[in-house]
Scaffold this motif. Sequence first.
Motif, PDB file in Angstrom:
ATOM      1  N   TRP A  72       1.255  -5.236   5.286  1.00 55.21           N
ATOM      2  CA  TRP A  72       0.584  -5.025   4.012  1.00 55.21           C
ATOM      3  C   TRP A  72      -0.812  -4.472   4.192  1.00 55.21           C
ATOM      4  O   TRP A  72      -1.520  -4.813   5.138  1.00 55.21           O
ATOM      5  CB  TRP A  72       0.465  -6.341   3.248  1.00 55.21           C
ATOM      6  CG  TRP A  72       1.769  -6.895   2.774  1.00 55.21           C
ATOM      7  CD1 TRP A  72       2.543  -7.818   3.401  1.00 55.21           C
ATOM      8  CD2 TRP A  72       2.444  -6.563   1.560  1.00 55.21           C
ATOM      9  NE1 TRP A  72       3.662  -8.089   2.651  1.00 55.21           N
ATOM     10  CE2 TRP A  72       3.632  -7.339   1.519  1.00 55.21           C
ATOM     11  CE3 TRP A  72       2.165  -5.695   0.500  1.00 55.21           C
ATOM     12  CZ2 TRP A  72       4.535  -7.264   0.458  1.00 55.21           C
ATOM     13  CZ3 TRP A  72       3.065  -5.621  -0.548  1.00 55.21           C
ATOM     14  CH2 TRP A  72       4.229  -6.400  -0.559  1.00 55.21           C
ATOM     15  N   GLY A  73      -1.211  -3.647   3.253  1.00 52.26           N
ATOM     16  CA  GLY A  73      -2.590  -3.211   3.185  1.00 52.26           C
ATOM     17  C   GLY A  73      -3.426  -4.218   2.425  1.00 52.26           C
ATOM     18  O   GLY A  73      -2.922  -5.215   1.899  1.00 52.26           O
ATOM     19  N   LEU A  97      -2.933  -0.594   7.457  1.00 50.48           N
ATOM     20  CA  LEU A  97      -2.677   0.200   6.267  1.00 50.48           C
ATOM     21  C   LEU A  97      -3.928   0.149   5.408  1.00 50.48           C
ATOM     22  O   LEU A  97      -4.386  -0.936   5.044  1.00 50.48           O
ATOM     23  CB  LEU A  97      -1.487  -0.346   5.479  1.00 50.48           C
ATOM     24  CG  LEU A  97      -0.160  -0.474   6.230  1.00 50.48           C
ATOM     25  CD1 LEU A  97       0.870  -1.179   5.350  1.00 50.48           C
ATOM     26  CD2 LEU A  97       0.354   0.900   6.646  1.00 50.48           C
ATOM     27  N   VAL A  98      -4.483   1.300   5.081  1.00 47.76           N
ATOM     28  CA  VAL A  98      -5.720   1.369   4.321  1.00 47.76           C
ATOM     29  C   VAL A  98      -5.498   2.173   3.056  1.00 47.76           C
ATOM     30  O   VAL A  98      -5.226   3.372   3.114  1.00 47.76           O
ATOM     31  CB  VAL A  98      -6.854   1.982   5.154  1.00 47.76           C
ATOM     32  CG1 VAL A  98      -8.141   2.031   4.327  1.00 47.76           C
ATOM     33  CG2 VAL A  98      -7.079   1.184   6.424  1.00 47.76           C
ATOM     34  N   GLU A  99      -5.632   1.496   1.916  1.00 47.54           N
ATOM     35  CA  GLU A  99      -5.456   2.145   0.625  1.00 47.54           C
ATOM     36  C   GLU A  99      -6.773   2.725   0.129  1.00 47.54           C
ATOM     37  O   GLU A  99      -7.849   2.191   0.425  1.00 47.54           O
ATOM     38  CB  GLU A  99      -4.931   1.163  -0.428  1.00 47.54           C
ATOM     39  CG  GLU A  99      -3.608   0.506  -0.088  1.00 47.54           C
ATOM     40  CD  GLU A  99      -3.785  -0.878   0.499  1.00 47.54           C
ATOM     41  OE1 GLU A  99      -2.865  -1.707   0.332  1.00 47.54           O
ATOM     42  OE2 GLU A  99      -4.833  -1.142   1.124  1.00 47.54           O
ATOM     43  N   GLY A 138       6.157   1.598   0.686  1.00 50.33           N
ATOM     44  CA  GLY A 138       6.225   1.220  -0.711  1.00 50.33           C
ATOM     45  C   GLY A 138       4.872   0.889  -1.290  1.00 50.33           C
ATOM     46  O   GLY A 138       3.912   0.622  -0.565  1.00 50.33           O
ATOM     47  N   TRP A 139       4.820   0.933  -2.614  1.00 51.35           N
ATOM     48  CA  TRP A 139       3.656   0.490  -3.360  1.00 51.35           C
ATOM     49  C   TRP A 139       4.064  -0.690  -4.229  1.00 51.35           C
ATOM     50  O   TRP A 139       5.071  -0.627  -4.943  1.00 51.35           O
ATOM     51  CB  TRP A 139       3.090   1.607  -4.238  1.00 51.35           C
ATOM     52  CG  TRP A 139       2.398   2.684  -3.475  1.00 51.35           C
ATOM     53  CD1 TRP A 139       2.911   3.867  -3.059  1.00 51.35           C
ATOM     54  CD2 TRP A 139       1.033   2.665  -3.037  1.00 51.35           C
ATOM     55  NE1 TRP A 139       1.971   4.595  -2.392  1.00 51.35           N
ATOM     56  CE2 TRP A 139       0.806   3.883  -2.363  1.00 51.35           C
ATOM     57  CE3 TRP A 139      -0.009   1.751  -3.151  1.00 51.35           C
ATOM     58  CZ2 TRP A 139      -0.434   4.208  -1.794  1.00 51.35           C
ATOM     59  CZ3 TRP A 139      -1.239   2.067  -2.590  1.00 51.35           C
ATOM     60  CH2 TRP A 139      -1.431   3.287  -1.924  1.00 51.35           C
ATOM     61  N   TYR A 140       3.300  -1.755  -4.143  1.00 53.63           N
ATOM     62  CA  TYR A 140       3.476  -2.938  -4.967  1.00 53.63           C
ATOM     63  C   TYR A 140       2.210  -3.143  -5.786  1.00 53.63           C
ATOM     64  O   TYR A 140       1.147  -2.619  -5.456  1.00 53.63           O
ATOM     65  CB  TYR A 140       3.713  -4.176  -4.107  1.00 53.63           C
ATOM     66  CG  TYR A 140       5.047  -4.220  -3.398  1.00 53.63           C
ATOM     67  CD1 TYR A 140       6.033  -5.124  -3.799  1.00 53.63           C
ATOM     68  CD2 TYR A 140       5.316  -3.383  -2.327  1.00 53.63           C
ATOM     69  CE1 TYR A 140       7.248  -5.180  -3.141  1.00 53.63           C
ATOM     70  CE2 TYR A 140       6.534  -3.432  -1.671  1.00 53.63           C
ATOM     71  CZ  TYR A 140       7.491  -4.338  -2.082  1.00 53.63           C
ATOM     72  OH  TYR A 140       8.700  -4.398  -1.429  1.00 53.63           O
ATOM     73  N   ASN A 194       2.726  -1.061   1.396  1.00 52.29           N
ATOM     74  CA  ASN A 194       3.612  -1.836   2.256  1.00 52.29           C
ATOM     75  C   ASN A 194       4.381  -0.906   3.183  1.00 52.29           C
ATOM     76  O   ASN A 194       4.814   0.169   2.776  1.00 52.29           O
ATOM     77  CB  ASN A 194       4.592  -2.649   1.402  1.00 52.29           C
ATOM     78  CG  ASN A 194       5.660  -3.327   2.229  1.00 52.29           C
ATOM     79  OD1 ASN A 194       6.774  -2.808   2.382  1.00 52.29           O
ATOM     80  ND2 ASN A 194       5.334  -4.496   2.762  1.00 52.29           N
ATOM     81  N   ALA A 195       4.536  -1.344   4.420  1.00 49.14           N
ATOM     82  CA  ALA A 195       5.344  -0.620   5.398  1.00 49.14           C
ATOM     83  C   ALA A 195       6.412  -1.550   5.934  1.00 49.14           C
ATOM     84  O   ALA A 195       6.119  -2.696   6.294  1.00 49.14           O
ATOM     85  CB  ALA A 195       4.470  -0.107   6.545  1.00 49.14           C
TER      86      ALA A 195
END
Length: 117
Positions: free
Chosen positions: A107-108, A4-6, A35-37, A96-97
């Motif tokens: 997690w990214g 996961l790459v933000e 999701g975003w945390y 988050n996936a």
Amino acid sequence: QVQLVESGGGLVQPGGSLRLSCAASGMIFSIYAMGWYRQAPGKQRELVAAISSGGSTNYADSVKGRFTISRDNAKNTVWLQMNSLKPEDTAVYYCNANNERNGRGYWGQGTQVTVSS
């Protein structure tokens, strides 16, 4: 091999907007809730927004009406549109996936969002 790459974080003035992106690879994106945390220094990581594989969304009370989460399964991407930003939104934001079939999560690396004048 899930990754996961933000992207999209940065410095923005109060009242401004920012759009975060999370690009996923190595997974069947369509079966994951996304999701975003965020986590500010000295504070616990908290859920900001989430979207299920079916498109249902939920938001933290602190961001309702200001943030919008969306996804495009064809692009394996989830976004967080952040409007009317406040200094208290300053944090590292993490993608988050979560696999809706077996519960495994990923997690990214995180991207810094700083809201300051």
